[in-house]
Write an enzyme that holds these catalytic residues in place. Structure first.
Site, mmCIF file in Angstrom:
data_model
loop_
_atom_site.group_PDB
_atom_site.id
_atom_site.type_symbol
_atom_site.label_atom_id
_atom_site.label_comp_id
_atom_site.label_asym_id
_atom_site.label_seq_id
_atom_site.Cartn_x
_atom_site.Cartn_y
_atom_site.Cartn_z
ATOM 1 N N HIS A 201 0.756 -1.179 -0.045
ATOM 2 C CA HIS A 201 -0.065 0.009 -0.125
ATOM 3 C C HIS A 201 0.776 1.364 0.025
ATOM 4 C CE1 HIS A 201 -3.668 2.428 1.621
ATOM 5 N NE2 HIS A 201 -2.645 3.277 1.807
ATOM 6 N N GLU A 202 1.776 1.236 0.970
ATOM 7 C CA GLU A 202 2.633 2.525 1.093
ATOM 8 C C GLU A 202 3.612 2.630 -0.183
ATOM 9 O OE1 GLU A 202 2.002 4.705 2.991
ATOM 10 O OE2 GLU A 202 0.987 3.590 4.500
ATOM 11 N N HIS A 205 1.770 4.916 -2.712
ATOM 12 C CA HIS A 205 1.755 6.128 -2.507
ATOM 13 C C HIS A 205 3.191 6.461 -3.021
ATOM 14 C CE1 HIS A 205 -1.829 6.546 -0.365
ATOM 15 N NE2 HIS A 205 -1.600 5.802 0.786
#
Length: 292
Positions: A201-202, A205
């Protein structure tokens, strides 16, 4: 040095925050702050302007992105944050599997630092974060640095992880990277969130992706919000658990069941299984624009 602009994006877009008032076994992903549509649109306008200068063939497919792991612990034990090498290896396997060969990752090195102050207190804008990254960050703009910590107190209390965005690299290169909870690695000590999907997920980003629920029930990529990806339906709020069939934006101009299995939602690790084609296209273009 952490700039105001970088911190704004860190806090508003990159933080996956757990409820600090609950025990780890009831931990959930929750965003810590809010980003206005105006700030989000400003970042997107910059990307569109810069991306126009990039040749269409500029991609990162088949390129191995170097990953530097920095293990921060309070002591030499696994419980104290000293994650074993096999967990890092398993995390790399998860990262490569989740990105499906569209983006490839290779472990370039691992450092281990015993520092209880960093382990406990690293968080967005903290002096501990600044010192940690200044001392340990390796490589250049195309290289991913991952720091594992405990998030026990201070601005990081309760976090699962947070990341910088590609468009902030030029203003704060030492700040670039991802910080995650050590127990979120595969086989870690954080139930429901220990299959390695926090880093997936990170990393999204870090590659320029927003949350699937960015902007709420609006058309994707409009001035009113959205994640700027056409093939992710509008979503009113982040998912919790794995609510199959959830449709939080019925009747919206960009309908469809919530993308609860998308890596950029807040579902539990076992529920997360995919990026959309549009997200991969955006991520590769962001990389080519800001990190190539």
């Amino acid at each position: 040095m952490l700039t105001t602009t970088t911190l704004t994006f860190l806090l508003t877009l990159g933080a996956v925050v757990a409820n600090p008032t609950t025990e780890p076994w009831t931990r959930s992903r929750k965003c810590g702050t809010y980003m206005s549509d105006a700030k989000m649109m400003a970042a997107e306008r910059h990307f569109v302007a810069q991306a126009a200068k990039i040749l269409p063939e500029a991609k990162i497919a088949n390129k191995a992105v170097k990953v530097y792991f920095h293990v921060i612990s309070k002591d030499s034990t696994v419980a104290g944050g000293n994650v074993p090498a096999y967990q890092i290896a398993n995390q790399m396997s998860v990262l490569n599997r989740d990105y499906g060969g569209n983006i490839n990752w290779v472990l370039a090195g691992t450092t281990r630092t015993v520092n209880a102050d960093w382990f406990n207190k690293v968080g967005p804008s903290s002096s501990q974060q600044t010192a940690m990254k200044a001392a340990l960050r390796s490589g250049g703009r195309a290289d991913l640095n991952v720091y594992t910590v405990g998030f026990k107190s201070g601005t990081g209390v309760g976090l699962l992880g947070y990341a910088t965005f590609p468009f902030t690299y030029s203003s704060a290169p030492k700040d670039d990277g991802i910080v995650i909870l050590f127990g979120s690695l595969p086989g870690g000590s954080t139930p429901r969130y220990n299959l390695g999907r926090t880093l997936t997920h990170e990393t999204g980003h870090w590659l320029g992706l927003f949350h699937t629920f960015q902007g709420g029930c609006t058309s994707s990529g409009t001035a009113n919000g959205g994640d700027f990806v056409a093939d992710t339906p509008s979503q009113k709020y982040p998912s919790e658990g794995c609510p199959r069939g959830q449709d939080s934006c019925r009747g919206s101009s960009f309908p469809g069941s919530d993308a609860i299995q998308n890596f950029m939602d807040y579902s539990t690790d076992i529920c997360m299984t995919q990026f959309s084609a549009g997200q991969i296209a955006r991520a590769t273009k962001q990389f080519a624009t800001y990190r190539a």
